[in-house]
Write a protein that holds these residues in place. Structure first.
Motif, PDB file in Angstrom:
ATOM      1  N   ASN A  42     -48.879  33.272  12.727  1.00 11.40           N
ATOM      2  CA  ASN A  42     -47.640  33.383  11.955  1.00 11.40           C
ATOM      3  C   ASN A  42     -47.370  32.149  11.093  1.00 11.40           C
TER       4      ASN A  42
ATOM      5  N   LYS B 138     -51.113  39.239   7.957  1.00  8.03           N
ATOM      6  CA  LYS B 138     -49.920  40.080   7.778  1.00  8.03           C
ATOM      7  C   LYS B 138     -49.078  39.581   6.607  1.00  8.03           C
TER       8      LYS B 138
ATOM      9  N   ILE C  72     -42.492  43.138   8.925  1.00 10.27           N
ATOM     10  CA  ILE C  72     -43.840  42.569   8.941  1.00 10.27           C
ATOM     11  C   ILE C  72     -44.823  43.712   8.702  1.00 10.27           C
ATOM     12  N   ILE C  73     -45.757  43.515   7.778  1.00 14.75           N
ATOM     13  CA  ILE C  73     -46.761  44.537   7.471  1.00 14.75           C
ATOM     14  C   ILE C  73     -48.142  43.975   7.772  1.00 14.75           C
ATOM     15  N   ASP C  74     -48.901  44.662   8.607  1.00 13.14           N
ATOM     16  CA  ASP C  74     -50.254  44.222   8.945  1.00 13.14           C
ATOM     17  C   ASP C  74     -51.204  44.499   7.784  1.00 13.14           C
ATOM     18  N   LEU C  75     -52.022  43.503   7.473  1.00 14.70           N
ATOM     19  CA  LEU C  75     -53.042  43.666   6.446  1.00 14.70           C
ATOM     20  C   LEU C  75     -54.294  44.292   7.066  1.00 14.70           C
TER      21      LEU C  75
ATOM     22  N   GLN D  58     -45.103  38.968   5.440  1.00 20.26           N
ATOM     23  CA  GLN D  58     -43.713  38.856   5.858  1.00 20.26           C
ATOM     24  C   GLN D  58     -42.824  39.248   4.684  1.00 20.26           C
TER      25      GLN D  58
END
Length: 351
Positions: free
Chosen positions: A222, A252, A191-194, A254
C-alpha cells in the motif's frame, strides 16, 4: 477553468501559472544545490518526485554529463517544475545568488571536473573544459527558449499520424504485459486491483462528482509507486497510463471520489495511434520516424506531453507547461507510447 480548493487534504489542485509555488512546492534553493552537487546521480530529480527519470539519470551518470548540465540550466532559468507541475518555491528570491555561484564554479573548473569524472567512470573517456562550457552555452539557449516560449508561427494545422499502431501495439504489450480488459463502476472512495502479471497499462476513467477526484497507484504494501494518474476537482473523463515511470510494482489503484465513477483498464498496446486533436488526458502509440511535433493547448492548467520508448537515453518529457501553449518539439522514432495530460483542447501535428 477556476476551481475551488478540495474539501479534503488529499492533494492540492494544480497551481496557476502566475503562482511561484504551491503549499507542497519544492524549494528552488534545495533543488539547485542538489543539481549542482549531486545532480550527476539524479538526486535533484528524486527530490522533485520524478523517480523514473531520476533512476535513468543515475544509471547513465547524468547522461554522461549532458543531462546533468541540461537540468542545471533549466533549474537556473526557472523552467524546471516538480512532478505535479508546480514552480519551485523561492526562485525569484535566490536566483541571482544561484547564477553567481554557478558561474564562479564554471570559471574555476568545478563543473568541468565533476562532468569529466562522471564521464570517465561511465565510458573511460573525458570531456574538456572547453567542451563543457560550449555545451553550457548551447543548453542555456535551449533553456531560454523554454522560458520565453515558442515562436508565434509554431502552431500549424494539425494532421493525423500516417503510421498504423501495429508495431507499437506489439512492442507495448511485450513491454508491459497483456491481460483481459477490466471494467468496474461504482461511487465514492475505493480500491481497484490491477491485473496480476502486468507491469503497466491504460486506464480510462470517468467521474461525475463535484469534489476531489484522484487516482494513485499503490504497491503490495500500500505504498505509492510515485504515479498519480488523476488529480482534479469535479467531473472528469480521460485516459491515463500506469507503469511508465513507476518505482516499484503496481498492484492496485486508490480512488478518491465523491460521485459515481467508471474504470476501463486495458493493455498498453490497446492505445490508438497518435491523434491530431483531442481534449483532456490521453494515451497513444506512435510507430513513425523521428520528426518534429507541433503541439497546441488552450487549457488553463498543466499541459504535459511525454514519449516513452526503448531508448535508455530518451528523456521522455516533450512539453511541460501551464495554461495555453503553442510550440514545436523533437519527437523520437517509434515504437513508443505518447501520453498527454491536459485540461483543455489540444492538437498535435507530426511533420
Amino acid at each position: 477553468m477556476s476551481v475551488s480548493p478540495p474539501p479534503a487534504p488529499y492533494m492540492a489542485p494544480p497551481v496557476p501559472a502566475a503562482a511561484d509555488a504551491s503549499d507542497d512546492g519544492k524549494s528552488f534553493l534545495v533543488t539547485w544545490l542538489l543539481s549542482l552537487l549531486v545532480g550527476i546521480f539524479g538526486v535533484d530529480r528524486f527530490y522533485l518526485g520524478k523517480v523514473g527519470t531520476g533512476l535513468l539519470k543515475l544509471f547513465t551518470f547524468g547522461g554522461l554529463g549532458i543531462w546533468y548540465l541540461v537540468d542545471l540550466i533549466l533549474i537556473l532559468a526557472g523552467a524546471m517544475r516538480d512532478k505535479a507541475g508546480h514552480r519551485l518555491d523561492g526562485y525569484d528570491k535566490t536566483k541571482l545568488i544561484a547564477w553567481i555561484v554557478t558561474g564562479a564554479l564554471v570559471l574555476v573548473g568545478g563543473i568541468s571536473g565533476a562532468v569529466n569524472g562522471a564521464s570517465g567512470e561511465a565510458s573511460g573517456g573525458g570531456t574538456s573544459r572547453a567542451g563543457v562550457v560550449d555545451g553550457l552555452e548551447k543548453t542555456a539557449d535551449v533553456a531560454e527558449e523554454l522560458v520565453d516560449g515558442a515562436p508565434e508561427d509554431a502552431a500549424a494545422e494539425a494532421t493525423p499520424a500516417v503510421e498504423e499502431p501495429a508495431e507499437s501495439a506489439s512492442w507495448a504489450n511485450s513491454t508491459w504485459g497483456e491481460f483481459a480488459p477490466i471494467q468496474q463502476s461504482g461511487a465514492g472512495d475505493t480500491i481497484i486491483d490491477l491485473p496480476a502479471g502486468a507491469t503497466g497499462g491504460v486506464v480510462v476513467a470517468t467521474h461525475n462528482g463535484s469534489s476531489n477526484f484522484a487516482v494513485s497507484v499503490l504497491d503490495a504494501n500500500n505504498g505509492s509507486t510515485g504515479e498519480l494518474l488523476v488529480n482534479t476537482i469535479g467531473a472528469y473523463s480521460g485516459t491515463t497510463a500506469w507503469g511508465i515511470s513507476a518505482l516499484g510494482d503496481a498492484v492496485k489503484l486508490q480512488v478518491t471520489a465523491d460521485g459515481d465513477w467508471t474504470f476501463d483498464i486495458r493493455p498498453m498496446g490497446s492505445a490508438p495511434a497518435l491523434a491530431a486533436e483531442g481534449v483532456g488526458d490521453a494515451v497513444f502509440v506512435y510507430d513513425g520516424d523521428a520528426a518534429s511535433l507541433t503541439a497546441a493547448h488552450t487549457g488553463s492548467s498543466n499541459f504535459v506531453v511525454m514519449q516513452e520508448n526503448s531508448d535508455v537515453f530518451n528523456l521522455g518529457l516533450l512539453v511541460n507547461e501551464i495554461g495555453t501553449y503553442s510550440g514545436t518539439v523533437p519527437l523520437s522514432s517509434g515504437p513508443s507510447v505518447v501520453t498527454i495530460r491536459a485540461d483543455g483542447n489540444w492538437s498535435l501535428a507530426v511533420g
